[in-house]
Design a protein around this motif. Structure first.
Motif, PDB file in Angstrom:
ATOM      1  N   LEU A 197     141.992  -1.431  -2.590  1.00  0.00           N
ATOM      2  CA  LEU A 197     141.906  -2.729  -3.257  1.00  0.00           C
ATOM      3  C   LEU A 197     141.591  -2.586  -4.741  1.00  0.00           C
ATOM      4  CD1 LEU A 197     140.083  -4.909  -0.563  1.00  0.00           C
ATOM      5  CD2 LEU A 197     142.408  -5.235  -1.439  1.00  0.00           C
ATOM      6  N   GLN A 198     140.948  -1.472  -5.108  1.00  0.00           N
ATOM      7  CA  GLN A 198     140.634  -1.232  -6.517  1.00  0.00           C
ATOM      8  C   GLN A 198     141.886  -0.976  -7.347  1.00  0.00           C
ATOM      9  OE1 GLN A 198     137.440  -1.665  -7.642  1.00  0.00           O
ATOM     10  NE2 GLN A 198     137.186  -2.308  -5.503  1.00  0.00           N
ATOM     11  N   ILE A 199     142.976  -0.584  -6.693  1.00  0.00           N
ATOM     12  CA  ILE A 199     144.214  -0.321  -7.432  1.00  0.00           C
ATOM     13  C   ILE A 199     145.313  -1.310  -7.022  1.00  0.00           C
ATOM     14  CG2 ILE A 199     143.735   2.111  -7.869  1.00  0.00           C
ATOM     15  CD1 ILE A 199     145.590   2.772  -5.473  1.00  0.00           C
ATOM     16  N   THR A 200     144.878  -2.455  -6.492  1.00  0.00           N
ATOM     17  CA  THR A 200     145.804  -3.519  -6.112  1.00  0.00           C
ATOM     18  C   THR A 200     145.563  -4.737  -6.984  1.00  0.00           C
ATOM     19  OG1 THR A 200     145.810  -2.760  -3.799  1.00  0.00           O
ATOM     20  CG2 THR A 200     146.594  -4.999  -4.218  1.00  0.00           C
ATOM     21  N   GLY A 201     146.634  -5.342  -7.447  1.00  0.00           N
ATOM     22  CA  GLY A 201     146.512  -6.541  -8.275  1.00  0.00           C
ATOM     23  C   GLY A 201     147.601  -6.585  -9.331  1.00  0.00           C
ATOM     24  N   TYR A 202     148.386  -7.657  -9.319  1.00  0.00           N
ATOM     25  CA  TYR A 202     149.550  -7.719 -10.213  1.00  0.00           C
ATOM     26  C   TYR A 202     149.176  -7.713 -11.691  1.00  0.00           C
ATOM     27  CZ  TYR A 202     148.699 -12.747 -10.977  1.00  0.00           C
ATOM     28  OH  TYR A 202     148.158 -13.953 -11.335  1.00  0.00           O
ATOM     29  N   ARG A 203     147.943  -8.092 -12.007  1.00  0.00           N
ATOM     30  CA  ARG A 203     147.521  -8.083 -13.415  1.00  0.00           C
ATOM     31  C   ARG A 203     147.223  -6.665 -13.920  1.00  0.00           C
ATOM     32  NH1 ARG A 203     144.714 -12.670 -11.365  1.00  0.00           N
ATOM     33  NH2 ARG A 203     145.415 -14.641 -12.295  1.00  0.00           N
ATOM     34  N   LYS A 204     147.274  -5.687 -13.034  1.00  0.00           N
ATOM     35  CA  LYS A 204     146.949  -4.307 -13.410  1.00  0.00           C
ATOM     36  C   LYS A 204     148.175  -3.514 -13.855  1.00  0.00           C
ATOM     37  CE  LYS A 204     142.936  -4.316 -10.365  1.00  0.00           C
ATOM     38  NZ  LYS A 204     142.260  -3.763  -9.178  1.00  0.00           N
ATOM     39  N   VAL A 205     149.349  -4.189 -13.900  1.00  0.00           N
ATOM     40  CA  VAL A 205     150.569  -3.554 -14.395  1.00  0.00           C
ATOM     41  C   VAL A 205     151.261  -4.504 -15.376  1.00  0.00           C
ATOM     42  CG1 VAL A 205     151.000  -2.028 -12.436  1.00  0.00           C
ATOM     43  CG2 VAL A 205     151.836  -4.381 -12.371  1.00  0.00           C
ATOM     44  N   ILE A 206     151.864  -3.946 -16.413  1.00  0.00           N
ATOM     45  CA  ILE A 206     152.633  -4.733 -17.371  1.00  0.00           C
ATOM     46  C   ILE A 206     153.897  -3.966 -17.738  1.00  0.00           C
ATOM     47  CG2 ILE A 206     150.608  -5.908 -18.354  1.00  0.00           C
ATOM     48  CD1 ILE A 206     150.835  -3.971 -20.757  1.00  0.00           C
ATOM     49  N   THR A 209     151.535 -18.165  -7.248  1.00  0.00           N
ATOM     50  CA  THR A 209     150.992 -18.158  -5.880  1.00  0.00           C
ATOM     51  C   THR A 209     149.582 -17.572  -5.829  1.00  0.00           C
ATOM     52  OG1 THR A 209     152.008 -15.997  -5.407  1.00  0.00           O
ATOM     53  CG2 THR A 209     153.303 -17.970  -4.887  1.00  0.00           C
ATOM     54  N   ASP A 210     148.917 -17.479  -6.972  1.00  0.00           N
ATOM     55  CA  ASP A 210     147.556 -16.933  -7.038  1.00  0.00           C
ATOM     56  C   ASP A 210     147.461 -15.546  -6.413  1.00  0.00           C
ATOM     57  OD1 ASP A 210     146.505 -19.221  -8.318  1.00  0.00           O
ATOM     58  OD2 ASP A 210     146.301 -20.242  -6.394  1.00  0.00           O
ATOM     59  N   GLY A 211     148.494 -14.746  -6.628  1.00  0.00           N
ATOM     60  CA  GLY A 211     148.469 -13.361  -6.163  1.00  0.00           C
ATOM     61  C   GLY A 211     148.822 -13.166  -4.702  1.00  0.00           C
ATOM     62  N   ALA A 212     149.260 -14.222  -4.019  1.00  0.00           N
ATOM     63  CA  ALA A 212     149.703 -14.038  -2.626  1.00  0.00           C
ATOM     64  C   ALA A 212     150.916 -13.117  -2.589  1.00  0.00           C
ATOM     65  CB  ALA A 212     150.036 -15.385  -1.991  1.00  0.00           C
ATOM     66  N   PHE A 213     151.791 -13.253  -3.597  1.00  0.00           N
ATOM     67  CA  PHE A 213     152.892 -12.306  -3.767  1.00  0.00           C
ATOM     68  C   PHE A 213     152.444 -11.272  -4.785  1.00  0.00           C
ATOM     69  CE2 PHE A 213     156.714 -10.672  -5.770  1.00  0.00           C
ATOM     70  CZ  PHE A 213     157.483 -10.357  -4.671  1.00  0.00           C
ATOM     71  N   ASP A 214     152.531  -9.996  -4.434  1.00  0.00           N
ATOM     72  CA  ASP A 214     151.984  -8.955  -5.311  1.00  0.00           C
ATOM     73  C   ASP A 214     152.725  -7.640  -5.058  1.00  0.00           C
ATOM     74  OD1 ASP A 214     150.437  -7.063  -6.698  1.00  0.00           O
ATOM     75  OD2 ASP A 214     148.602  -8.221  -6.369  1.00  0.00           O
ATOM     76  N   ILE A 215     153.447  -7.155  -6.058  1.00  0.00           N
ATOM     77  CA  ILE A 215     154.227  -5.931  -5.875  1.00  0.00           C
ATOM     78  C   ILE A 215     153.373  -4.662  -5.933  1.00  0.00           C
ATOM     79  CG2 ILE A 215     156.388  -6.934  -6.684  1.00  0.00           C
ATOM     80  CD1 ILE A 215     155.942  -5.549  -9.373  1.00  0.00           C
ATOM     81  N   THR A 216     152.081  -4.794  -6.267  1.00  0.00           N
ATOM     82  CA  THR A 216     151.215  -3.611  -6.271  1.00  0.00           C
ATOM     83  C   THR A 216     150.579  -3.357  -4.908  1.00  0.00           C
ATOM     84  OG1 THR A 216     149.200  -4.787  -6.943  1.00  0.00           O
ATOM     85  CG2 THR A 216     150.674  -4.021  -8.704  1.00  0.00           C
ATOM     86  N   VAL A 217     151.031  -4.086  -3.895  1.00  0.00           N
ATOM     87  CA  VAL A 217     150.450  -3.955  -2.562  1.00  0.00           C
ATOM     88  C   VAL A 217     150.946  -2.693  -1.840  1.00  0.00           C
ATOM     89  CG1 VAL A 217     152.221  -5.197  -1.222  1.00  0.00           C
ATOM     90  CG2 VAL A 217     149.795  -5.428  -0.600  1.00  0.00           C
TER      91      VAL A 217
END
Length: 343
Positions: free
Chosen positions: A144-153, A110-118
Protein backbone atom coordinates in the motif's frame (compact mmCIF):
# COMPACT_ATOMS: atom_id res chain seq x y z
CA UNK A 1 -40.23 20.40 -94.61
CA UNK A 2 -40.33 20.05 -90.84
CA UNK A 3 -41.41 17.07 -88.70
CA UNK A 4 -43.17 17.62 -85.41
CA UNK A 5 -41.54 15.88 -82.41
CA UNK A 6 -44.10 13.99 -80.43
CA UNK A 7 -44.11 14.92 -76.75
CA UNK A 8 -43.89 11.92 -74.40
CA UNK A 9 -47.10 11.13 -72.59
CA UNK A 10 -47.42 11.45 -68.84
CA UNK A 11 -47.62 7.65 -68.60
CA UNK A 12 -44.36 7.23 -70.54
CA UNK A 13 -42.64 9.80 -68.34
CA UNK A 14 -43.73 8.10 -65.12
CA UNK A 15 -42.74 4.69 -66.48
CA UNK A 16 -39.28 5.98 -67.39
CA UNK A 17 -38.87 7.57 -63.97
CA UNK A 18 -39.83 4.30 -62.27
CA UNK A 19 -37.38 2.38 -64.46
CA UNK A 20 -34.52 4.73 -63.53
CA UNK A 21 -35.36 4.50 -59.82
CA UNK A 22 -35.49 0.70 -59.97
CA UNK A 23 -32.17 0.56 -61.81
CA UNK A 24 -30.50 2.81 -59.24
CA UNK A 25 -31.94 0.71 -56.38
CA UNK A 26 -30.74 -2.57 -57.90
CA UNK A 27 -27.26 -1.22 -58.67
CA UNK A 28 -26.82 0.33 -55.24
CA UNK A 29 -27.81 -2.90 -53.47
CA UNK A 30 -25.69 -5.00 -55.78
CA UNK A 31 -22.59 -3.00 -54.93
CA UNK A 32 -23.05 -3.10 -51.13
CA UNK A 33 -19.94 -4.73 -49.59
CA UNK A 34 -20.37 -7.96 -47.67
CA UNK A 35 -19.86 -8.20 -43.91
CA UNK A 36 -16.60 -9.85 -42.85
CA UNK A 37 -15.86 -11.44 -39.46
CA UNK A 38 -12.38 -12.08 -38.11
CA UNK A 39 -11.03 -13.46 -34.84
CA UNK A 40 -7.69 -13.51 -33.06
CA UNK A 41 -5.83 -12.94 -29.80
CA UNK A 42 -4.42 -9.84 -28.07
CA UNK A 43 -3.42 -9.01 -24.45
CA UNK A 44 -3.90 -12.67 -23.54
CA UNK A 45 -7.58 -12.53 -24.55
CA UNK A 46 -9.68 -13.10 -27.66
CA UNK A 47 -11.04 -10.56 -30.10
CA UNK A 48 -13.76 -10.73 -32.75
CA UNK A 49 -14.51 -8.03 -35.30
CA UNK A 50 -17.35 -7.78 -37.82
CA UNK A 51 -17.31 -5.06 -40.47
CA UNK A 52 -18.82 -4.23 -43.86
CA UNK A 53 -16.12 -3.74 -46.46
CA UNK A 54 -14.91 -5.21 -49.74
CA UNK A 55 -11.44 -6.22 -48.55
CA UNK A 56 -10.00 -8.48 -45.86
CA UNK A 57 -8.60 -6.11 -43.24
CA UNK A 58 -7.19 -8.71 -40.84
CA UNK A 59 -3.54 -7.88 -41.71
CA UNK A 60 -4.16 -4.15 -41.08
CA UNK A 61 -6.04 -4.84 -37.86
CA UNK A 62 -3.43 -7.23 -36.49
CA UNK A 63 -0.64 -4.81 -37.34
CA UNK A 64 -2.40 -2.17 -35.21
CA UNK A 65 -3.08 -4.66 -32.42
CA UNK A 66 0.59 -5.67 -32.40
CA UNK A 67 1.55 -2.02 -31.97
CA UNK A 68 -0.81 -1.81 -29.01
CA UNK A 69 0.62 -5.01 -27.55
CA UNK A 70 4.15 -3.61 -27.87
CA UNK A 71 3.02 -0.58 -25.88
CA UNK A 72 0.60 -1.79 -23.21
CA UNK A 73 0.91 -5.53 -22.62
CA UNK A 74 2.63 -6.54 -19.35
CA UNK A 75 2.93 -10.07 -20.78
CA UNK A 76 5.21 -8.75 -23.55
CA UNK A 77 8.74 -8.63 -22.13
CA UNK A 78 9.77 -5.95 -24.62
CA UNK A 79 6.69 -3.71 -24.27
CA UNK A 80 6.86 -0.13 -23.10
CA UNK A 81 4.85 -0.85 -19.95
CA UNK A 82 7.22 -3.70 -19.04
CA UNK A 83 10.20 -1.36 -19.42
CA UNK A 84 8.44 1.29 -17.32
CA UNK A 85 7.85 -1.29 -14.59
CA UNK A 86 11.49 -2.38 -14.82
CA UNK A 87 12.67 1.25 -14.52
CA UNK A 88 14.48 1.18 -17.86
CA UNK A 89 13.96 4.88 -18.53
CA UNK A 90 11.98 4.31 -21.73
CA UNK A 91 10.21 7.05 -23.70
CA UNK A 92 6.53 6.24 -23.99
CA UNK A 93 4.53 6.30 -27.23
CA UNK A 94 1.21 7.99 -27.99
CA UNK A 95 -0.76 4.84 -27.10
CA UNK A 96 0.74 4.69 -23.63
CA UNK A 97 0.43 8.44 -23.09
CA UNK A 98 -3.27 8.55 -23.94
CA UNK A 99 -4.07 5.59 -21.69
CA UNK A 100 -2.00 7.06 -18.86
CA UNK A 101 -3.68 10.48 -19.05
CA UNK A 102 -7.16 8.99 -19.27
CA UNK A 103 -6.38 6.74 -16.30
CA UNK A 104 -5.26 9.70 -14.21
CA UNK A 105 -8.49 11.57 -15.05
CA UNK A 106 -10.71 8.62 -14.14
CA UNK A 107 -8.72 8.05 -10.93
CA UNK A 108 -9.32 11.64 -9.87
CA UNK A 109 -13.05 11.48 -10.70
CA UNK A 110 -13.53 8.20 -8.79
CA UNK A 111 -11.46 9.16 -5.72
CA UNK A 112 -8.85 6.55 -6.58
CA UNK A 113 -11.25 3.62 -7.03
CA UNK A 114 -9.62 3.27 -10.46
CA UNK A 115 -5.85 3.14 -10.02
CA UNK A 116 -3.24 1.82 -12.45
CA UNK A 117 -0.62 1.53 -9.68
CA UNK A 118 -2.53 -1.38 -8.16
CA UNK A 119 -0.34 -3.86 -10.09
CA UNK A 120 1.80 -5.07 -7.11
CA UNK A 121 -1.37 -5.76 -5.11
CA UNK A 122 -2.99 -7.59 -8.02
CA UNK A 123 0.17 -9.69 -8.37
CA UNK A 124 0.26 -10.36 -4.63
CA UNK A 125 -3.22 -11.85 -4.79
CA UNK A 126 -2.13 -13.95 -7.80
CA UNK A 127 -4.35 -12.24 -10.37
CA UNK A 128 -1.65 -10.36 -12.26
CA UNK A 129 1.25 -10.94 -14.59
CA UNK A 130 3.47 -12.19 -11.74
CA UNK A 131 2.53 -14.95 -9.30
CA UNK A 132 3.39 -14.45 -5.65
CA UNK A 133 3.12 -16.42 -2.41
CA UNK A 134 0.01 -15.95 -0.28
CA UNK A 135 0.01 -12.31 0.98
CA UNK A 136 0.30 -11.49 4.67
CA UNK A 137 -1.05 -8.35 6.33
CA UNK A 138 2.52 -7.08 6.61
CA UNK A 139 3.01 -7.57 2.86
CA UNK A 140 -0.26 -5.78 2.05
CA UNK A 141 0.68 -2.85 4.29
CA UNK A 142 4.05 -2.63 2.55
CA UNK A 143 2.50 -2.71 -0.95
CA UNK A 144 0.00 0.00 0.00
CA UNK A 145 2.99 2.30 0.52
CA UNK A 146 3.73 2.08 -3.21
CA UNK A 147 0.11 2.22 -4.36
CA UNK A 148 -1.64 5.42 -5.37
CA UNK A 149 -2.18 7.17 -8.69
CA UNK A 150 -0.75 10.43 -7.35
CA UNK A 151 2.63 8.71 -6.94
CA UNK A 152 3.27 8.62 -10.71
CA UNK A 153 3.34 11.42 -13.29
CA UNK A 154 4.15 11.82 -16.97
CA UNK A 155 6.99 14.21 -17.76
CA UNK A 156 8.54 14.67 -21.22
CA UNK A 157 6.97 11.42 -22.43
CA UNK A 158 8.49 9.46 -19.52
CA UNK A 159 6.83 8.04 -16.40
CA UNK A 160 8.25 9.46 -13.18
CA UNK A 161 7.67 7.36 -10.04
CA UNK A 162 7.97 8.44 -6.43
CA UNK A 163 9.31 4.96 -5.67
CA UNK A 164 11.03 2.62 -8.16
CA UNK A 165 9.05 -0.32 -6.78
CA UNK A 166 5.81 1.17 -8.14
CA UNK A 167 4.39 -0.90 -10.99
CA UNK A 168 1.67 0.00 -13.47
CA UNK A 169 -1.06 -2.12 -15.00
CA UNK A 170 -3.33 -0.99 -17.83
CA UNK A 171 -5.33 -4.22 -17.92
CA UNK A 172 -8.50 -2.45 -16.76
CA UNK A 173 -8.43 0.00 -19.66
CA UNK A 174 -6.21 -1.39 -22.46
CA UNK A 175 -8.87 -3.63 -24.03
CA UNK A 176 -11.36 -0.79 -24.20
CA UNK A 177 -8.72 1.50 -25.69
CA UNK A 178 -7.74 -1.17 -28.23
CA UNK A 179 -11.38 -1.39 -29.35
CA UNK A 180 -11.40 2.40 -29.81
CA UNK A 181 -8.18 2.31 -31.84
CA UNK A 182 -9.46 -0.39 -34.19
CA UNK A 183 -12.64 1.65 -34.56
CA UNK A 184 -10.54 4.62 -35.64
CA UNK A 185 -8.74 2.40 -38.16
CA UNK A 186 -12.05 1.27 -39.67
CA UNK A 187 -13.32 4.86 -39.70
CA UNK A 188 -10.29 5.90 -41.76
CA UNK A 189 -11.21 3.19 -44.28
CA UNK A 190 -14.65 4.79 -44.61
CA UNK A 191 -16.40 1.83 -42.99
CA UNK A 192 -19.83 2.78 -41.66
CA UNK A 193 -20.94 -0.50 -40.06
CA UNK A 194 -18.84 -2.51 -37.61
CA UNK A 195 -18.68 -4.24 -34.25
CA UNK A 196 -15.38 -4.67 -32.38
CA UNK A 197 -15.15 -6.96 -29.35
CA UNK A 198 -11.80 -7.23 -27.57
CA UNK A 199 -12.04 -9.33 -24.43
CA UNK A 200 -15.66 -8.27 -23.90
CA UNK A 201 -15.08 -4.54 -24.38
CA UNK A 202 -17.09 -3.48 -27.40
CA UNK A 203 -17.32 -0.63 -29.90
CA UNK A 204 -20.21 -0.51 -32.37
CA UNK A 205 -21.07 1.75 -35.28
CA UNK A 206 -23.87 1.77 -37.82
CA UNK A 207 -25.90 -1.42 -38.21
CA UNK A 208 -25.42 -5.18 -38.14
CA UNK A 209 -25.85 -7.50 -41.17
CA UNK A 210 -29.63 -7.53 -40.54
CA UNK A 211 -29.61 -3.73 -40.84
CA UNK A 212 -30.56 -3.35 -37.19
CA UNK A 213 -28.71 -1.75 -34.31
CA UNK A 214 -26.11 -4.09 -32.84
CA UNK A 215 -27.34 -6.49 -30.14
CA UNK A 216 -24.99 -6.79 -27.15
CA UNK A 217 -25.75 -9.22 -24.33
CA UNK A 218 -24.95 -8.73 -20.65
CA UNK A 219 -24.10 -12.06 -19.03
CA UNK A 220 -25.86 -13.13 -15.87
CA UNK A 221 -23.18 -12.95 -13.12
CA UNK A 222 -23.07 -16.61 -12.17
CA UNK A 223 -19.74 -17.91 -10.82
CA UNK A 224 -18.08 -19.47 -13.85
CA UNK A 225 -14.27 -19.39 -13.92
CA UNK A 226 -14.17 -21.45 -17.13
CA UNK A 227 -16.56 -19.07 -18.98
CA UNK A 228 -18.79 -22.00 -19.91
CA UNK A 229 -22.05 -20.46 -18.70
CA UNK A 230 -23.27 -17.84 -21.17
CA UNK A 231 -26.72 -17.19 -19.69
CA UNK A 232 -27.87 -13.71 -20.65
CA UNK A 233 -29.23 -11.23 -18.12
CA UNK A 234 -30.44 -8.78 -20.74
CA UNK A 235 -29.77 -7.64 -24.31
CA UNK A 236 -28.96 -4.09 -25.36
CA UNK A 237 -29.49 -2.55 -28.80
CA UNK A 238 -27.07 0.24 -29.57
CA UNK A 239 -24.91 1.96 -32.15
CA UNK A 240 -22.12 4.54 -32.29
CA UNK A 241 -20.91 3.87 -28.75
CA UNK A 242 -18.50 1.95 -26.55
CA UNK A 243 -19.68 -0.54 -23.94
CA UNK A 244 -17.74 -2.39 -21.26
CA UNK A 245 -18.66 -4.77 -18.46
CA UNK A 246 -16.67 -5.64 -15.36
CA UNK A 247 -17.59 -8.37 -12.91
CA UNK A 248 -16.33 -10.79 -10.28
CA UNK A 249 -17.92 -13.99 -11.61
CA UNK A 250 -15.19 -15.15 -14.02
CA UNK A 251 -11.80 -14.31 -12.48
CA UNK A 252 -11.74 -15.60 -8.90
CA UNK A 253 -10.62 -18.50 -6.74
CA UNK A 254 -11.45 -20.09 -3.39
CA UNK A 255 -9.01 -20.63 -0.54
CA UNK A 256 -10.02 -22.18 2.78
CA UNK A 257 -13.68 -21.72 1.84
CA UNK A 258 -13.28 -17.99 1.14
CA UNK A 259 -13.88 -16.52 -2.32
CA UNK A 260 -11.22 -14.09 -3.59
CA UNK A 261 -12.09 -11.97 -6.63
CA UNK A 262 -9.73 -10.21 -9.03
CA UNK A 263 -11.05 -6.72 -8.20
CA UNK A 264 -8.60 -5.27 -5.70
CA UNK A 265 -9.50 -2.16 -3.71
CA UNK A 266 -6.43 0.12 -3.94
CA UNK A 267 -7.41 1.76 -0.64
CA UNK A 268 -7.45 -1.42 1.46
CA UNK A 269 -5.19 -3.70 -0.59
CA UNK A 270 -7.75 -6.52 -0.42
CA UNK A 271 -10.17 -8.06 -2.93
CA UNK A 272 -13.61 -6.47 -2.70
CA UNK A 273 -16.32 -8.35 -0.78
CA UNK A 274 -19.45 -6.24 -1.42
CA UNK A 275 -22.65 -7.31 -3.19
CA UNK A 276 -22.08 -5.66 -6.60
CA UNK A 277 -21.58 -8.49 -9.08
CA UNK A 278 -21.46 -6.78 -12.47
CA UNK A 279 -21.21 -3.24 -13.84
CA UNK A 280 -21.89 -2.32 -17.46
CA UNK A 281 -21.16 1.16 -18.81
CA UNK A 282 -22.04 2.72 -22.16
CA UNK A 283 -19.98 5.78 -23.08
CA UNK A 284 -18.88 7.70 -26.14
CA UNK A 285 -15.63 5.73 -26.17
CA UNK A 286 -14.82 2.29 -24.83
CA UNK A 287 -11.70 3.28 -22.88
CA UNK A 288 -13.77 5.43 -20.52
CA UNK A 289 -16.50 2.77 -20.28
CA UNK A 290 -13.85 0.16 -19.44
CA UNK A 291 -12.22 2.26 -16.72
CA UNK A 292 -15.53 3.26 -15.12
CA UNK A 293 -16.87 -0.29 -15.10
CA UNK A 294 -13.75 -1.33 -13.16
CA UNK A 295 -14.05 1.65 -10.80
CA UNK A 296 -17.68 0.75 -10.05
CA UNK A 297 -16.68 -2.78 -9.10
CA UNK A 298 -14.27 -1.27 -6.57
CA UNK A 299 -16.82 1.27 -5.28
CA UNK A 300 -19.67 -1.15 -4.65
CA UNK A 301 -23.34 -0.70 -5.43
CA UNK A 302 -24.23 2.44 -3.46
CA UNK A 303 -21.25 4.54 -4.55
CA UNK A 304 -21.47 3.32 -8.15
CA UNK A 305 -25.17 4.23 -8.26
CA UNK A 306 -24.47 7.69 -6.83
CA UNK A 307 -21.71 8.31 -9.39
CA UNK A 308 -23.89 7.14 -12.29
CA UNK A 309 -26.75 9.41 -11.24
CA UNK A 310 -24.50 12.48 -11.37
CA UNK A 311 -22.91 11.69 -14.76
CA UNK A 312 -25.65 11.75 -17.43
CA UNK A 313 -23.10 11.33 -20.24
CA UNK A 314 -22.84 7.62 -19.41
CA UNK A 315 -25.49 4.87 -19.17
CA UNK A 316 -25.05 2.28 -16.43
CA UNK A 317 -26.52 -1.17 -15.68
CA UNK A 318 -25.64 -2.75 -12.32
CA UNK A 319 -26.38 -6.30 -11.15
CA UNK A 320 -26.12 -7.01 -7.42
CA UNK A 321 -27.25 -9.56 -4.86
CA UNK A 322 -29.86 -8.69 -2.24
CA UNK A 323 -29.73 -9.90 1.40
CA UNK A 324 -31.37 -13.15 0.28
CA UNK A 325 -28.64 -13.68 -2.35
CA UNK A 326 -31.15 -13.08 -5.15
CA UNK A 327 -29.97 -11.25 -8.27
CA UNK A 328 -31.28 -7.70 -8.65
CA UNK A 329 -30.56 -5.00 -11.19
CA UNK A 330 -30.54 -1.24 -11.30
CA UNK A 331 -29.95 1.04 -14.27
CA UNK A 332 -29.84 4.72 -15.09
CA UNK A 333 -32.82 6.32 -16.80
CA UNK A 334 -30.91 6.77 -20.07
CA UNK A 335 -30.12 3.03 -20.16
CA UNK A 336 -33.79 2.51 -21.06
CA UNK A 337 -32.90 3.77 -24.56
CA UNK A 338 -30.84 0.62 -25.08
CA UNK A 339 -32.78 -2.11 -23.28
CA UNK A 340 -34.76 -4.56 -25.37
CA UNK A 341 -36.69 -5.61 -22.27
CA UNK A 342 -36.93 -3.49 -19.13
CA UNK A 343 -36.66 -6.20 -16.51
Amino acid sequence: MTTAIKKPSRFQFLWLLALIAATVYILSHKTQPAYHSIEGKIFGTLYSITYQYNDDLKPDIEQELNRLDASLSPFNKESIITKVNNNEGVKTDTFFQKVFRCSMEISAKTDGAFDITVAPLVNAWNFGFKKETWPTQKMIDSLLQITGYRKVIMRNDSVIKQDPRIMITCSAVAKGYASDIIGELLDKKGIKNYMINIGGEVVVKGKNPKQEFWHIGINKPIDDSLAVNQEIQTILKLTDAGIATSGNYRNYYYKDGQKYTHTIDPHTGYPVTHNLLSATVIAQDCMIADALATAFMVMGFDKAKAFANTHPNIAVYLIYSDPNKELRNWYTENMENYLTDKN
